[in-house]
Design a protein around this motif. Structure first.
Motif, PDB file in Angstrom:
ATOM      1  N   ALA A   1      22.759  87.041 -50.047  1.00 51.32           N
ATOM      2  CA  ALA A   1      24.028  86.389 -49.744  1.00 51.32           C
ATOM      3  C   ALA A   1      25.150  87.118 -50.461  1.00 51.32           C
ATOM      4  CB  ALA A   1      24.005  84.924 -50.196  1.00 51.32           C
ATOM      5  N   ILE A   2      26.357  86.888 -49.987  1.00 54.15           N
ATOM      6  CA  ILE A   2      27.530  87.374 -50.704  1.00 54.15           C
ATOM      7  C   ILE A   2      28.256  86.167 -51.289  1.00 54.15           C
ATOM      8  CG2 ILE A   2      27.830  89.513 -49.414  1.00 54.15           C
ATOM      9  CD1 ILE A   2      29.970  88.134 -47.737  1.00 54.15           C
TER      10      ILE A   2
ATOM     11  N   HIS B   1      32.256  79.689 -62.248  1.00 53.24           N
ATOM     12  CA  HIS B   1      31.694  80.694 -61.340  1.00 53.24           C
ATOM     13  C   HIS B   1      30.260  81.030 -61.741  1.00 53.24           C
ATOM     14  CE1 HIS B   1      36.114  81.955 -60.873  1.00 53.24           C
ATOM     15  NE2 HIS B   1      35.761  81.447 -59.710  1.00 53.24           N
ATOM     16  N   MET B   2      30.040  81.191 -63.049  1.00 53.32           N
ATOM     17  CA  MET B   2      28.700  81.531 -63.537  1.00 53.32           C
ATOM     18  C   MET B   2      27.702  80.437 -63.183  1.00 53.32           C
ATOM     19  SD  MET B   2      26.694  83.665 -64.998  1.00 53.32           S
ATOM     20  CE  MET B   2      27.577  84.800 -66.037  1.00 53.32           C
TER      21      MET B   2
ATOM     22  N   ALA C   1      23.070  79.242 -57.214  1.00 51.68           N
ATOM     23  CA  ALA C   1      22.844  79.925 -55.930  1.00 51.68           C
ATOM     24  C   ALA C   1      21.644  80.862 -56.000  1.00 51.68           C
ATOM     25  CB  ALA C   1      24.103  80.692 -55.518  1.00 51.68           C
ATOM     26  N   MET C   2      21.383  81.425 -57.174  1.00 53.92           N
ATOM     27  CA  MET C   2      20.236  82.336 -57.317  1.00 53.92           C
ATOM     28  C   MET C   2      18.901  81.614 -57.140  1.00 53.92           C
ATOM     29  SD  MET C   2      21.111  85.486 -57.451  1.00 53.92           S
ATOM     30  CE  MET C   2      19.538  86.218 -57.932  1.00 53.92           C
ATOM     31  N   THR C   3      18.892  80.286 -57.170  1.00 57.38           N
ATOM     32  CA  THR C   3      17.664  79.548 -56.866  1.00 57.38           C
ATOM     33  C   THR C   3      17.418  79.504 -55.361  1.00 57.38           C
ATOM     34  OG1 THR C   3      18.678  77.346 -56.748  1.00 57.38           O
ATOM     35  CG2 THR C   3      17.969  78.121 -58.935  1.00 57.38           C
ATOM     36  N   LEU C   4      18.433  79.847 -54.576  1.00 53.91           N
ATOM     37  CA  LEU C   4      18.334  79.821 -53.120  1.00 53.91           C
ATOM     38  C   LEU C   4      18.163  81.201 -52.504  1.00 53.91           C
ATOM     39  CD1 LEU C   4      21.324  77.364 -52.494  1.00 53.91           C
ATOM     40  CD2 LEU C   4      18.885  76.796 -52.563  1.00 53.91           C
ATOM     41  N   PHE C   5      18.627  82.230 -53.219  1.00 54.03           N
ATOM     42  CA  PHE C   5      18.641  83.587 -52.673  1.00 54.03           C
ATOM     43  C   PHE C   5      17.934  84.548 -53.622  1.00 54.03           C
ATOM     44  CE2 PHE C   5      22.284  81.395 -50.859  1.00 54.03           C
ATOM     45  CZ  PHE C   5      22.090  81.640 -49.507  1.00 54.03           C
ATOM     46  N   ASP C   6      17.383  85.623 -53.047  1.00 62.19           N
ATOM     47  CA  ASP C   6      16.743  86.668 -53.844  1.00 62.19           C
ATOM     48  C   ASP C   6      17.780  87.597 -54.462  1.00 62.19           C
ATOM     49  OD1 ASP C   6      14.108  85.858 -52.974  1.00 62.19           O
ATOM     50  OD2 ASP C   6      14.591  86.811 -51.052  1.00 62.19           O
TER      51      ASP C   6
ATOM     52  N   PRO D   1      18.876  89.250 -62.859  1.00 65.95           N
ATOM     53  CA  PRO D   1      18.321  90.195 -61.879  1.00 65.95           C
ATOM     54  C   PRO D   1      18.725  89.805 -60.457  1.00 65.95           C
ATOM     55  CG  PRO D   1      16.599  89.308 -63.323  1.00 65.95           C
ATOM     56  CD  PRO D   1      17.850  88.530 -63.585  1.00 65.95           C
ATOM     57  N   GLY D   2      19.010  90.801 -59.631  1.00 62.71           N
ATOM     58  CA  GLY D   2      19.323  90.550 -58.232  1.00 62.71           C
ATOM     59  C   GLY D   2      20.790  90.299 -57.943  1.00 62.71           C
ATOM     60  N   VAL D   3      21.672  90.523 -58.932  1.00 66.03           N
ATOM     61  CA  VAL D   3      23.100  90.315 -58.712  1.00 66.03           C
ATOM     62  C   VAL D   3      23.812  91.659 -58.762  1.00 66.03           C
ATOM     63  CG1 VAL D   3      25.215  89.219 -59.559  1.00 66.03           C
ATOM     64  CG2 VAL D   3      23.039  87.987 -59.686  1.00 66.03           C
ATOM     65  N   ASP D   4      24.596  91.938 -57.722  1.00 68.93           N
ATOM     66  CA  ASP D   4      25.418  93.144 -57.637  1.00 68.93           C
ATOM     67  C   ASP D   4      26.881  92.712 -57.628  1.00 68.93           C
ATOM     68  OD1 ASP D   4      23.107  94.825 -57.128  1.00 68.93           O
ATOM     69  OD2 ASP D   4      23.130  94.042 -55.081  1.00 68.93           O
ATOM     70  N   VAL D   5      27.759  93.629 -57.982  1.00 69.33           N
ATOM     71  CA  VAL D   5      29.200  93.354 -57.975  1.00 69.33           C
ATOM     72  C   VAL D   5      29.892  94.503 -57.251  1.00 69.33           C
ATOM     73  CG1 VAL D   5      31.259  92.952 -59.383  1.00 69.33           C
ATOM     74  CG2 VAL D   5      29.020  92.164 -60.204  1.00 69.33           C
TER      75      VAL D   5
END
Length: 160
Positions: A20-21, A33-34, A40-45, A77-81
């Motif tokens: 997701a974005i 935001h954090m 949200a990371m519990t819903l998306f990889d 892990p799994g978060v890009d900016v």
């Protein structure tokens, strides 16, 4: 920065990665935001935080904001900016993403986000997940933090 096309990835069982974005101005990125990101990371990889380049909302140091967000989320892990200048649904299409994460602090936010979600689904087939702010973060907004900082007040308790 422009988006690069990402090939669909699959886990070892062959399931499609849930990507997701999470768009916003994040000026600055707050503990609200954090909290939303962590939930949200519990819903998306994988979630790509998209810092929108919007001259009406994002005055200030763009590189500094990118660095602040990257530092804040480095442990997840799994978060890009990345940054983006344009319609968010166009970026979603470019990345091959079908979901957008948005937050709502108030009833007015909820109505705005609902309307935006409807438009995004209509014009691009993008589904929006609206995450309500936790009650303890409901009063925290980027504009309140900026105002405190403008007048020399310590806003660190509102920042990750």
């Amino acid at each position: 920065m422009t988006a690069k096309s990402h090939k669909e990835t699959r886990d070892t069982a062959g399931a499609k990665e849930r990507h997701a974005i999470m768009p916003g101005s994040f000026n600055p990125f707050t503990i609200g935001h954090m909290s939303m990101l962590e939930r949200a990371m519990t819903l998306f990889d994988r979630i790509t935080i998209v810092i929108g380049i919007n001259s009406s909302k994002t005055a200030g140091d763009l590189e500094g904001r990118v660095a602040q967000v990257r530092d804040a989320v480095a442990h997840i892990p799994g978060v890009d900016v990345m940054t983006w200048n344009g319609l968010t649904v166009d970026l979603a299409r470019e990345l091959g993403v079908q979901h957008m994460v948005r937050g709502a602090r108030t009833a007015a936010d909820w109505e705005y986000e609902y309307n935006l979600a409807t438009v995004n689904r209509t014009i691009a087939g993008i589904e929006t997940v609206i995450i309500p702010t936790l009650p303890e973060h409901a009063a925290i907004s980027s504009s309140v933090v900026r105002e405190l900082q403008h007048y020399g007040r310590d806003a660190s308790q509102f920042l990750p």
